[in-house]
Design an enzyme around this catalytic site. Structure first.
Site, mmCIF file in Angstrom:
data_model
loop_
_atom_site.group_PDB
_atom_site.id
_atom_site.type_symbol
_atom_site.label_atom_id
_atom_site.label_comp_id
_atom_site.label_asym_id
_atom_site.label_seq_id
_atom_site.Cartn_x
_atom_site.Cartn_y
_atom_site.Cartn_z
ATOM 1 N N ASN A 1 0.850 -1.195 0.000
ATOM 2 C CA ASN A 1 0.000 0.000 0.000
ATOM 3 C C ASN A 1 0.880 1.237 0.000
ATOM 4 O O ASN A 1 2.108 1.141 -0.037
ATOM 5 C CB ASN A 1 -0.960 -0.009 1.200
ATOM 6 N N ASP B 1 -4.836 -9.065 13.384
ATOM 7 C CA ASP B 1 -4.870 -7.630 13.719
ATOM 8 C C ASP B 1 -3.901 -7.440 14.891
ATOM 9 O O ASP B 1 -4.191 -7.843 16.028
ATOM 10 C CB ASP B 1 -6.291 -7.216 14.100
ATOM 11 N N LYS C 1 -13.733 3.180 15.757
ATOM 12 C CA LYS C 1 -12.552 2.299 15.669
ATOM 13 C C LYS C 1 -11.871 2.168 17.025
ATOM 14 O O LYS C 1 -11.390 1.102 17.397
ATOM 15 C CB LYS C 1 -11.588 2.811 14.602
HETATM 16 O O1 C5P Z 1 -8.718 -1.482 11.138
HETATM 17 P P1 C5P Z 1 -7.663 -0.567 10.631
HETATM 18 O O2 C5P Z 1 -6.671 -1.267 9.726
HETATM 19 O O3 C5P Z 1 -8.143 0.691 10.023
HETATM 20 O O4 C5P Z 1 -6.878 -0.139 11.960
HETATM 21 C C1 C5P Z 1 -5.765 0.680 11.913
HETATM 22 C C2 C5P Z 1 -4.947 0.507 13.155
HETATM 23 O O5 C5P Z 1 -4.768 -0.866 13.481
HETATM 24 C C3 C5P Z 1 -3.543 1.028 12.978
HETATM 25 O O6 C5P Z 1 -3.077 1.432 14.237
HETATM 26 C C4 C5P Z 1 -2.812 -0.193 12.459
HETATM 27 O O7 C5P Z 1 -1.406 -0.096 12.670
HETATM 28 C C5 C5P Z 1 -3.447 -1.285 13.262
HETATM 29 N N1 C5P Z 1 -3.514 -2.580 12.570
HETATM 30 C C6 C5P Z 1 -2.780 -3.649 13.033
HETATM 31 N N2 C5P Z 1 -2.869 -4.866 12.422
HETATM 32 C C7 C5P Z 1 -3.675 -5.040 11.375
HETATM 33 C C8 C5P Z 1 -4.450 -3.976 10.884
HETATM 34 C C9 C5P Z 1 -4.339 -2.749 11.504
HETATM 35 O O8 C5P Z 1 -2.011 -3.469 13.998
HETATM 36 N N3 C5P Z 1 -3.760 -6.249 10.798
#
Ligand code: C5P
Length: 403
Positions: free
Chosen positions: A212, A310, A341
């Protein structure tokens, strides 16, 4: 180096005799670029290695070399030059000069100025490895530390004499970073901070992958700001060409799973976890061993995805989680999505920004979401914003229980 970071600061840069004097020319440029006023003072020996003319041209101010210089109105250069200074940095600091400082000797302008100072003193030793290892030098260095003088480096590696070992002066960029960090309040002293930054790369086959547009700039700026605030920082970085901030320990990873593993292996010893990385939500289920070949116009491969862990949510759900800070890059309605969130990830602090407006940019505008509500931080350079975020994080940390 951050433009304007040292605006309003006056540095007396002292040069003593050593080949490393050439590095001080570059250091002067960095300090000037950052907005500092640089007053160069050289010992007689230093003028054998680089001319006062060069240092004057780079600093834009007359260079002082003698205690008998009568350009200062009251003829007291040794007092006046340091009174305006926010810090004195001796770079390079020779073996002889360290010995003089350790004993409070004052037999030339620079040593007298150091004894007469009323501001912090930092020294960057530069010498042959045997000279640095010499018990007398080590004793002097210990005395200087005990006197509250900051010793920057020395570094290790190839030496001008052809030998290899400890004693090289730090590079100008590192000296700059050490000095810039020196001026920052130590809000995170004694704290350990784990940060994820950058994109992840999920392979499709040996030559292709999914990634990305995250540049890593915000996460790296936060790592730098946390280190400057006195924290012990471990940065787990996805693929990015950014340089590791001074004093930060870095682990490089490619995939989300590797990032998860690196974080989980280290998280328990940390007080704070800041998840800035733009982690891929999905990875390809079966990564091809060999490059997927293009066979015909109508024949396109189908990719099947599985969900990545996550990392932030997993850390937040640990029995004894560190203070967790998440980031959210939204494409719209930040105020609603950010608050949601934070709840979903169960983190005490979430930093929301608009993804398309921040990815790859040097500045950013964020909204902080915590249990009390929302707070908008004005648009700023990512380095300045990182410093503000560190202040916000430090203010929210639970106070430490003794023992
Ligand atoms: O759900 P989303 O991807 O928007 O969440 C963003 C937050 O979660 C950021 O702090 C990102 O670093 C963290 N994140 C993570 N592992 C993932 C996806 C997101 O730590 N697989």
């Amino acid at each position: 180096m951050e433009r304007g970071e040292l605006a309003g600061k006056t540095i007396v840069l002292g040069l003593t005799g050593g080949i490393a004097c050439y590095k001080s020319a570059e250091l002067t440029r960095l300090l000037i670029k950052a907005g500092a006023t640089v007053q160069v003072v050289m010992t007689e020996a230093a003028t054998q290695f680089i001319t006062p003319l060069t240092m004057q041209a780079l600093s834009g101010r007359p260079v002082f070399t003698s205690q008998w210089d009568n350009r200062i109105d009251n003829n007291m250069a040794h007092i006046d030059l340091s009174r305006e200074a926010d810090a004195i940095l001796i770079a390079p600091a020779s073996t002889d000069f360290l010995a003089k400082l350790a004993h409070g000797m004052a037999d030339d302008l620079l040593s007298t100025l150091c004894v007469a100072r009323d501001c912090p003193l930092l020294v960057a030793p530069a010498m042959n490895r045997q000279m640095w290892a010499n018990p007398a030098t080590q004793r002097n260095a210990a005395t200087l530390r005990g006197d509250g003088i900051a010793i920057l480096g020395p570094g290790s590696g190839d030496q001008a004499c052809g030998e290899i070992g400890d004693g090289r002066m730090l590079e100008p960029e590192d000296l700059y970073e050490a000095l810039a960090g020196f001026f920052q309040p130590k809000r995170l002293a004694g704290r350990r901070v784990l940060i994820t930054a950058g994109p992840t790369f999920e392979p499709i086959d040996p030559v292709r992958g999914l990634t990305n547009r995250s540049s890593g700039k915000m996460g790296f700026a936060l790592a730098r700001a946390a280190a400057q605030a006195g924290a012990d920082v471990h940065l787990v970085a996805g693929p990015t060409s950014l340089a590791t901030p001074y004093g930060v320990t870095r682990s490089n990873v490619q995939t989300a799973q590797q990032m998860y593993d690196a974080v989980m292996a280290d998280v328990s010893r940390n007080d704070i976890f800041i998840a800035v990385a733009a982690v891929a939500d999905w990875r390809v289920r079966d990564v091809a061993h060999d490059k997927i070949k293009k066979t015909g116009d109508a024949d396109v491969p189908t990719l099947e995805f599985v969900q990545n862990p996550d990392i932030l949510a997993a850390v937040a759900q640990l029995p004894k989680p560190p203070f967790c800070v998440g980031f959210a890059a939204e494409s719209g309605d930040l105020e609603k999505h950010g608050a949601q969130k934070r709840q979903r990830k169960q983190v005490p602090l979430l930093v929301g920004n608009l993804g398309p407006a921040t990815f790859g940019q040097d500045d950013n505008e964020v909204i902080l979401f915590d249990e009390a509500g929302q707070k908008r931080l004005p648009r700023a350079d990512k380095q300045a914003l990182a410093r503000s975020l560190i202040i916000e994080i430090a203010a929210r940390l639970p106070s430490r229980t003794p023992g």
